[in-house]
Motif scaffolding. Sequence first.
Motif, mmCIF file in Angstrom:
data_model
loop_
_atom_site.group_PDB
_atom_site.id
_atom_site.type_symbol
_atom_site.label_atom_id
_atom_site.label_comp_id
_atom_site.label_asym_id
_atom_site.label_seq_id
_atom_site.Cartn_x
_atom_site.Cartn_y
_atom_site.Cartn_z
ATOM 1 N N MET A 120 0.825 -1.210 0.000
ATOM 2 C CA MET A 120 0.000 0.000 0.000
ATOM 3 C C MET A 120 0.861 1.262 0.000
ATOM 4 O O MET A 120 0.352 2.371 0.147
ATOM 5 N N LYS A 121 2.189 1.054 -0.142
ATOM 6 C CA LYS A 121 3.150 2.161 -0.233
ATOM 7 C C LYS A 121 3.110 3.075 0.994
ATOM 8 O O LYS A 121 3.340 4.286 0.889
ATOM 9 N N MET A 122 2.839 2.497 2.134
ATOM 10 C CA MET A 122 2.872 3.232 3.397
ATOM 11 C C MET A 122 4.269 3.066 3.995
ATOM 12 O O MET A 122 4.484 2.373 4.991
ATOM 13 N N TYR A 123 5.238 3.730 3.352
ATOM 14 C CA TYR A 123 6.637 3.429 3.614
ATOM 15 C C TYR A 123 7.115 3.834 5.007
ATOM 16 O O TYR A 123 7.900 3.112 5.630
ATOM 17 N N GLU A 124 6.691 4.960 5.500
ATOM 18 C CA GLU A 124 7.154 5.368 6.831
ATOM 19 C C GLU A 124 6.655 4.398 7.897
ATOM 20 O O GLU A 124 7.408 3.983 8.785
ATOM 21 N N THR A 125 5.378 4.036 7.817
ATOM 22 C CA THR A 125 4.827 3.060 8.751
ATOM 23 C C THR A 125 5.511 1.709 8.575
ATOM 24 O O THR A 125 5.806 1.009 9.551
ATOM 25 N N ALA A 126 5.770 1.358 7.310
ATOM 26 C CA ALA A 126 6.424 0.082 7.010
ATOM 27 C C ALA A 126 7.820 0.027 7.616
ATOM 28 O O ALA A 126 8.227 -1.011 8.152
ATOM 29 N N VAL A 127 8.554 1.131 7.551
ATOM 30 C CA VAL A 127 9.916 1.151 8.093
ATOM 31 C C VAL A 127 9.899 0.999 9.614
ATOM 32 O O VAL A 127 10.677 0.217 10.179
ATOM 33 N N ASP A 128 9.022 1.724 10.280
ATOM 34 C CA ASP A 128 8.926 1.594 11.743
ATOM 35 C C ASP A 128 8.600 0.156 12.141
ATOM 36 O O ASP A 128 9.187 -0.392 13.074
ATOM 37 N N TYR A 129 7.654 -0.429 11.421
ATOM 38 C CA TYR A 129 7.268 -1.814 11.724
ATOM 39 C C TYR A 129 8.406 -2.770 11.369
ATOM 40 O O TYR A 129 8.650 -3.746 12.099
ATOM 41 N N CYS A 130 9.098 -2.509 10.279
ATOM 42 C CA CYS A 130 10.209 -3.371 9.849
ATOM 43 C C CYS A 130 11.344 -3.359 10.872
ATOM 44 O O CYS A 130 11.933 -4.405 11.175
ATOM 45 N N ILE A 131 11.631 -2.179 11.434
ATOM 46 C CA ILE A 131 12.674 -2.082 12.456
ATOM 47 C C ILE A 131 12.296 -2.924 13.668
ATOM 48 O O ILE A 131 13.126 -3.650 14.224
ATOM 49 N N TRP A 132 11.017 -2.814 14.059
ATOM 50 C CA TRP A 132 10.562 -3.667 15.176
ATOM 51 C C TRP A 132 10.739 -5.142 14.820
ATOM 52 O O TRP A 132 11.203 -5.935 15.648
ATOM 53 N N LEU A 179 15.113 6.657 5.016
ATOM 54 C CA LEU A 179 14.406 5.484 5.529
ATOM 55 C C LEU A 179 15.123 4.199 5.140
ATOM 56 O O LEU A 179 15.208 3.249 5.929
ATOM 57 N N ALA A 180 15.637 4.173 3.903
ATOM 58 C CA ALA A 180 16.352 2.985 3.435
ATOM 59 C C ALA A 180 17.591 2.731 4.296
ATOM 60 O O ALA A 180 17.943 1.578 4.586
ATOM 61 N N LYS A 181 18.242 3.809 4.728
ATOM 62 C CA LYS A 181 19.448 3.690 5.558
ATOM 63 C C LYS A 181 19.116 3.082 6.908
ATOM 64 O O LYS A 181 19.885 2.256 7.436
ATOM 65 N N ARG A 182 17.969 3.444 7.475
ATOM 66 C CA ARG A 182 17.550 2.877 8.772
ATOM 67 C C ARG A 182 17.379 1.362 8.673
ATOM 68 O O ARG A 182 17.850 0.617 9.531
ATOM 69 N N VAL A 183 16.718 0.938 7.596
ATOM 70 C CA VAL A 183 16.503 -0.495 7.402
ATOM 71 C C VAL A 183 17.830 -1.206 7.159
ATOM 72 O O VAL A 183 18.088 -2.288 7.715
ATOM 73 N N GLN A 184 18.681 -0.598 6.346
ATOM 74 C CA GLN A 184 19.973 -1.196 6.033
ATOM 75 C C GLN A 184 20.824 -1.375 7.298
ATOM 76 O O GLN A 184 21.435 -2.437 7.499
ATOM 77 N N ASN A 185 20.847 -0.356 8.147
ATOM 78 C CA ASN A 185 21.652 -0.431 9.373
ATOM 79 C C ASN A 185 21.146 -1.534 10.300
ATOM 80 O O ASN A 185 21.941 -2.267 10.899
#
Length: 256
Positions: free
Chosen positions: A165-177, A218-224
Amino acid sequence: MANHHMSLDERIASAAAQNKTLRRLDALMICKADLLSDHTMDSKPPYTMCTQEVVQALLNRDLYDRALELGHLYEMDLSDTFEKLAMKYISLVASEESWDVIHNVGKYLEDMLKRYDSQNTNYKYRKAVARGMLRAAPELELPLWLVASFKSKHPEDLLRIYVNMKMYETAVDYCIWYIRHEQNSVAMINVRPGLRWICRSAIDKLRNGLEVTGRKDLAKRVQNQMQEYDEIEAREKRELIRDYQHERNRDDILMM
């Protein structure tokens, strides 16, 4: 007379199948009778409706209990029904309905998912609920009980929904968790090092979406976070290999 030639197991199975058929027919007739009570001349007579039409008619009258029960008895896919329930919940939230009403509808939806959604359905109904809510109001957060349901089993499913659904900011927060949860999984560490698993395809899809949309921050957060996870996984694999070699060396010494 033919029953005498059947084994006991076959006779029990036959009786169970007949009972299931009778329960289906009874439920269908009851639902048609309910619809007939407020039937109008310009709509299709309930007694001529097929099962799917009856379920749809029940939904149109907000008779969700009957619709879910009938659909479940006939082993129908209830995804559309749950999605409609989810959109009803969101409409109440958006209209600033009283908290009691919103709570009751949310609790009802949660209870229905517990009753009808399971490993047997591949938990597809909670996915339908999440998609329905996010389509209706992407600016609103999903209820905590629904997010907790995803987190308890197959958390990657919700990540895929956010990404699709291209909700990338929410997706990143959830992905980090999600990454941290798998990274700190006590169960995996205690059972056996080296047996970690994480859904890399869902994470890669998120990273690709972030790159396409230019969200480098955001991509950097996931990568780290993934880099930290990979380092832990690599260390555990080295320890697993070392322990295995140590056991082999000890067995070789004992056999000498």
